[in-house]
Design a protein around this motif. Sequence first.
Motif, short mmCIF file in Angstrom:
data_model
loop_
_atom_site.label_atom_id
_atom_site.label_comp_id
_atom_site.label_asym_id
_atom_site.label_seq_id
_atom_site.Cartn_x
_atom_site.Cartn_y
_atom_site.Cartn_z
N GLU A 45 49.70 47.77 49.30
CA GLU A 45 50.69 47.69 48.23
C GLU A 45 50.15 46.91 47.04
OE1 GLU A 45 55.22 45.93 47.46
OE2 GLU A 45 54.29 45.83 49.45
N ARG A 46 49.46 45.78 47.32
CA ARG A 46 48.94 44.97 46.23
C ARG A 46 47.81 45.69 45.50
NH1 ARG A 46 50.86 40.74 43.33
NH2 ARG A 46 51.96 40.22 45.26
N ILE A 47 46.96 46.42 46.21
CA ILE A 47 45.90 47.18 45.57
C ILE A 47 46.49 48.28 44.68
CG2 ILE A 47 44.03 48.83 45.99
CD1 ILE A 47 43.29 47.20 48.48
N HIS A 48 47.49 48.98 45.21
CA HIS A 48 48.13 50.05 44.42
C HIS A 48 48.74 49.47 43.15
CE1 HIS A 48 51.23 53.03 43.31
NE2 HIS A 48 50.37 53.92 43.84
N LEU A 49 49.38 48.33 43.27
CA LEU A 49 49.97 47.69 42.08
C LEU A 49 48.90 47.32 41.07
CD1 LEU A 49 52.43 46.45 40.64
CD2 LEU A 49 52.02 44.36 41.95
N THR A 50 47.78 46.79 41.55
CA THR A 50 46.70 46.38 40.65
C THR A 50 46.12 47.58 39.92
OG1 THR A 50 46.13 44.48 42.04
CG2 THR A 50 44.43 45.30 40.54
N LEU A 51 45.87 48.66 40.63
CA LEU A 51 45.30 49.86 39.98
C LEU A 51 46.29 50.43 38.96
CD1 LEU A 51 43.65 51.62 43.06
CD2 LEU A 51 42.60 50.11 41.36
N THR A 75 48.49 37.81 41.91
CA THR A 75 47.60 38.18 43.01
C THR A 75 46.60 37.05 43.31
OG1 THR A 75 47.78 40.53 42.49
CG2 THR A 75 45.85 39.84 43.77
N GLY A 76 46.01 36.49 42.26
CA GLY A 76 45.07 35.40 42.46
C GLY A 76 45.70 34.20 43.15
N LEU A 89 38.13 38.27 46.88
CA LEU A 89 39.09 38.75 45.89
C LEU A 89 38.38 39.49 44.76
CD1 LEU A 89 41.93 38.80 44.58
CD2 LEU A 89 41.39 36.57 43.60
N ARG A 90 37.32 38.91 44.22
CA ARG A 90 36.61 39.52 43.09
C ARG A 90 35.93 40.82 43.54
NH1 ARG A 90 35.81 36.17 38.66
NH2 ARG A 90 33.94 37.35 38.10
N ARG A 91 35.42 40.85 44.76
CA ARG A 91 34.78 42.07 45.25
C ARG A 91 35.80 43.22 45.34
NH1 ARG A 91 32.05 39.90 48.93
NH2 ARG A 91 33.62 39.92 50.57
N THR A 92 37.00 42.91 45.77
CA THR A 92 38.04 43.94 45.86
C THR A 92 38.41 44.46 44.48
OG1 THR A 92 38.90 42.90 47.86
CG2 THR A 92 40.35 44.42 46.72
N TYR A 93 38.44 43.58 43.49
CA TYR A 93 38.72 44.03 42.12
C TYR A 93 37.61 44.97 41.63
CZ TYR A 93 42.92 41.58 40.61
OH TYR A 93 44.24 41.19 40.44
N ARG A 94 36.34 44.62 41.92
CA ARG A 94 35.24 45.48 41.47
C ARG A 94 35.32 46.85 42.12
NH1 ARG A 94 32.21 40.79 42.39
NH2 ARG A 94 31.33 41.71 44.30
N ARG A 95 35.55 46.86 43.42
CA ARG A 95 35.64 48.13 44.12
C ARG A 95 36.83 48.94 43.62
NH1 ARG A 95 34.43 46.03 50.31
NH2 ARG A 95 32.14 45.89 50.10
N GLY A 96 37.94 48.27 43.36
CA GLY A 96 39.11 48.96 42.82
C GLY A 96 38.83 49.59 41.47
N GLY A 97 38.06 48.88 40.64
CA GLY A 97 37.73 49.43 39.33
C GLY A 97 36.92 50.72 39.44
N ARG A 98 35.95 50.76 40.36
CA ARG A 98 35.15 51.96 40.53
C ARG A 98 36.01 53.13 41.04
NH1 ARG A 98 31.16 48.11 42.27
NH2 ARG A 98 31.73 48.39 44.46
N LEU A 99 36.88 52.83 42.00
CA LEU A 99 37.75 53.90 42.53
C LEU A 99 38.72 54.40 41.46
CD1 LEU A 99 38.57 52.59 46.12
CD2 LEU A 99 37.25 54.63 45.52
N LEU A 100 39.18 53.49 40.63
CA LEU A 100 40.11 53.90 39.57
C LEU A 100 39.42 54.82 38.58
CD1 LEU A 100 42.83 53.77 38.19
CD2 LEU A 100 42.11 51.65 37.07
N TRP A 101 38.21 54.47 38.19
CA TRP A 101 37.49 55.34 37.25
C TRP A 101 37.22 56.71 37.88
CZ3 TRP A 101 36.67 56.19 32.46
CH2 TRP A 101 35.60 56.98 32.03
N GLN A 102 36.87 56.70 39.16
CA GLN A 102 36.65 57.97 39.85
C GLN A 102 37.93 58.80 39.89
OE1 GLN A 102 35.06 57.54 43.82
NE2 GLN A 102 35.57 59.65 44.39
N SER A 103 39.05 58.16 40.17
CA SER A 103 40.34 58.88 40.22
C SER A 103 40.70 59.42 38.84
CB SER A 103 41.44 57.94 40.72
OG SER A 103 41.16 57.46 42.01
N ASP A 135 39.38 38.14 35.63
CA ASP A 135 39.31 36.75 35.15
C ASP A 135 40.65 36.04 35.32
OD1 ASP A 135 36.69 37.12 34.47
OD2 ASP A 135 37.05 37.42 32.33
N ALA A 136 41.73 36.75 35.01
CA ALA A 136 43.06 36.13 35.15
C ALA A 136 43.35 35.81 36.61
CB ALA A 136 44.13 37.07 34.59
N ALA A 137 42.99 36.72 37.51
CA ALA A 137 43.20 36.47 38.94
C ALA A 137 42.35 35.29 39.42
CB ALA A 137 42.88 37.72 39.75
#
Length: 446
Positions: A45-51, A75-76, A89-103, A135-137
Amino acid sequence: MERIIEEIREDLDRRIGIAADRLADRTLTEDPAYAARLGRAELRERIHLTLTQAVDGLVRGARGLPAELAGARATGALRAEQGVPLASLRRTYRRGGRLLWQSLTEAVAAHDRAELPGLLPGAMALWDVLDQMTDAASEAYLRTEAERGERERELRAALLDTLLDGGGTAGGTAAAAGRLGLADRGRFAVVVLAPGTGTPGTDGPHTAPATGPGTAAAPVTAAGRPRGGPGPGADVGGPRVLWRVRADGETGLVDLGHHPLDSLRELLAPLGVPAGISPVVSAPAALAGARRLAALALRTAPAASAPGAVLLDERLPAALVAGDPELAGRLREVVLGPVLALPPEDARVLLDTLGTWLACRGSTTYAAQRLYCHRNTVSNRLRRLEQLTGRALSDPAHVVELALAHAAVTQRAATPAAPPPPAPRGAPGAAPTPAGTARRSPRPPG
């Protein structure tokens, strides 16, 4: 960019949901920190909200508006409270960014591949939004972690006060011991450092030989840390020490385990400060009494001795004197009053000789070697002391009185500042050599 996103919004939302599922599963599989603290539903749920918020930030940027970062900060802060490492936490944000761009690219391609070139300028804008959110997180995480650490330090201090000051209920004492990770029965001791002598290392649990009161805050049930240098701290090879820093000095609660009490000398040696060590007690409820005994042991340390740890059980006669200041004053006055009435240098010589003779177990020969003078000189000084005090060193009862009175004098001298050194012999205004004494030889006994 805003137009493209609006056209693909429904498909993009579906793809973001799939991406959130994938990232949640991967995170729980590859990151033990998340797996140990979060359930899949909450993480997903938190990942979906972030994306989703990242996409909204991209749209706001296209309108010239700043990204909304309240969700990232929340979230932070949440991950800090949960104890998830910042790197995770930062690693999850990076991975989320790549998946979001792919989507995003897949949704645009499915809608109209001709629109893909128009999406490229949005890549930089998207990563800028993701950087802001990360950065905010991170900032919220660090701020919350600092606040959490301060709360834990305050809690640990309160728990230690409960054990070291006593006066609480049996249930409160047992609860405090449990929160600090102490067993109901064991081998415990207390160490008291002299006020104003510096701290041992981190303000937190330490284990030996390195922790005291500076490292990052640890949970109150953790063992471990020094103050950034030699001192009581964290080492699996030594006892565990929990330090309590207060204005009147530092107190260490020691969980000895199988280690001997004397091992605390080695543990405290790098500090180079006076310290008192209590006897071993078997239950946390006895720690308040142990603290008082450790403070009493500290007060028995002779003023002239090098800084170091003093075990109460090795200083029991002196502890009797230190425990009753009024009695100590009477001992000084009644037993050694005539000696203390002499000129300061004369009194010092006789008291040093008495103390050395007692330390040498009544051996005039060994005392002379330690004082660098002839044994006849020692005999003359001791004879004069007998005449002044009216007590015979051949009478065991008199020796006990003299030993206790001498302890009272040395303990009293440990508090005031040391007097200036005497003027050299033969110098103008220097006092003559006291009767029954000899000048110290520049050579050690051969």
